[in-house]
Design a protein around this motif. Structure first.
Motif, short mmCIF file in Angstrom:
data_model
loop_
_atom_site.label_atom_id
_atom_site.label_comp_id
_atom_site.label_asym_id
_atom_site.label_seq_id
_atom_site.Cartn_x
_atom_site.Cartn_y
_atom_site.Cartn_z
N LYS A 37 77.77 55.17 -1.70
CA LYS A 37 76.74 54.13 -1.82
C LYS A 37 75.96 54.30 -3.12
N GLN A 40 75.75 51.67 -6.05
CA GLN A 40 74.43 51.17 -6.45
C GLN A 40 74.24 51.29 -7.96
N ARG A 59 73.86 48.05 -10.40
CA ARG A 59 72.63 47.93 -11.19
C ARG A 59 72.94 47.92 -12.69
N VAL A 78 69.10 59.58 -6.70
CA VAL A 78 69.51 58.35 -6.02
C VAL A 78 70.03 58.69 -4.62
N LEU A 110 68.41 57.53 -1.08
CA LEU A 110 69.20 56.78 -0.11
C LEU A 110 69.23 57.50 1.25
N ASP A 131 73.34 43.93 2.07
CA ASP A 131 72.94 43.54 0.71
C ASP A 131 71.43 43.69 0.52
N ASP A 149 70.59 47.36 0.27
CA ASP A 149 70.96 47.89 -1.05
C ASP A 149 69.96 47.45 -2.12
N ALA A 186 66.89 49.52 -1.82
CA ALA A 186 67.11 50.88 -2.32
C ALA A 186 67.02 50.90 -3.85
N ILE A 187 67.57 49.88 -4.50
CA ILE A 187 67.49 49.81 -5.97
C ILE A 187 66.04 49.65 -6.41
N GLN A 221 64.28 52.92 -6.12
CA GLN A 221 64.67 53.80 -7.22
C GLN A 221 63.91 53.44 -8.49
#
Length: 187
Positions: free
Chosen positions: A50, A54, A58, A77, A81, A105, A108, A111-112, A115
Motif C-alpha cells: 500500500k 501510495q 502521489r 509512510v 499507514l 480510494d 488512500d 492517508a496521503i 502524510q
C-alpha cells in the motif's frame, strides 16, 4: 540533498529490478515494526504494498521531493499507514453498532493527506531554533517537565513549561504561514 526521484520513477515505471531492491532493503524493517505493533506477516506485506502504491500514485499526480532518505520516508509512510489501520480496527471493534463503510480510494486519499501534514510538521520543526527543536522533541516524546528540566539544566519546571509553550507557539506560527497549510486543514 540526495535525489530520490529515481526510486519514485522506478515505482511509476514498475521497474521490477529496482522495486525488488527497494523491497529487499526496506521490507524487513517494516515487517519488524508491524510485528512489534500487533501485526502479522500479511499485515506487513499489505502495508508495504500500500505504501509503495501510495508513493507511486502521489508522485504521478504531483512530482514531490523527498527531503530525507527514500528509506526513511518509505518507513514513515508505512508507520503512518499501520497506525491508521490500527485506529480503524479499534473503531470497528468499539463501534460495532455503527459500522461505517469507507471506500478504499477515500481511505488512500486520507492517508496521503495525513502524510503531507506530517511532512509540513517536520519541515516546520526543522526551521525553529535548535533549543526549541530539542525541547519539543522531548515534549512530544512524552518526557516529563522534571526530566526535561534536568536534561537541559533549567532552573524550574515552570521555566520548562514556558519554553514548551513558546516553542509550540512558534511552531504553530510557522506551520500556519506555510502555503500548504490551508489545503491540509481538515474540514
Amino acid at each position: 540533498m540526495k535525489d530520490n526521484s529515481h526510486h519514485l520513477n522506478a515505482l511509476l515505471k514498475r521497474d521490477s529490478k529496482e522495486i525488488t531492491a527497494i523491497y529487499t532493503l526496506n521490507y524487513p524493517k517494516v515487517e519488524r515494526f508491524i510485528f512489534q505493533n500487533k501485526g502479522n506477516k500479511q499485515d506487513a506485506e499489505d502495508i508495504f504494498q500500500k505504501a509503495l502504491l501510495q508513493l507511486a500514485v502521489r508522485y504521478k499526480k504531483e512530482k514531490f521531493i523527498i527531503k530525507t532518505s527514500f528509506e526513511a520516508y518509505l518507513f514513515t509512510v508505512c508507520k503512518n499507514l499501520w497506525r491508521r489501520e490500527l485506529n480503524k480496527s479499534k473503531k470497528k471493534v468499539t463501534n460495532t453498532a455503527i459500522l461505517e463503510l469507507v471506500s478504499e480510494d477515500y481511505d488512500d486519499a486520507m492517508a496521503i493527506e495525513e502524510q503531507k501534514r506530517w511532512e509540513l510538521f517536520n519541515e516546520s520543526l526543522e526551521l525553529i531554533s535548535d533549543n526549541c527543536k530539542l525541547i519539543l522533541k522531548l515534549f512530544f516524546a512524552k518526557i516529563g517537565y522534571a526530566a526535561i528540566m534536568d536534561k537541559l539544566q533549567y532552573n524550574s519546571e515552570n521555566v520548562v513549561r514556558q519554553r514548551v509553550f513558546k516553542c509550540k507557539a512558534k511552531l504553530k506560527e510557522l506551520i500556519k504561514k506555510d502555503k500548504r497549510y490551508h489545503a491540509l486543514v481538515e474540514l
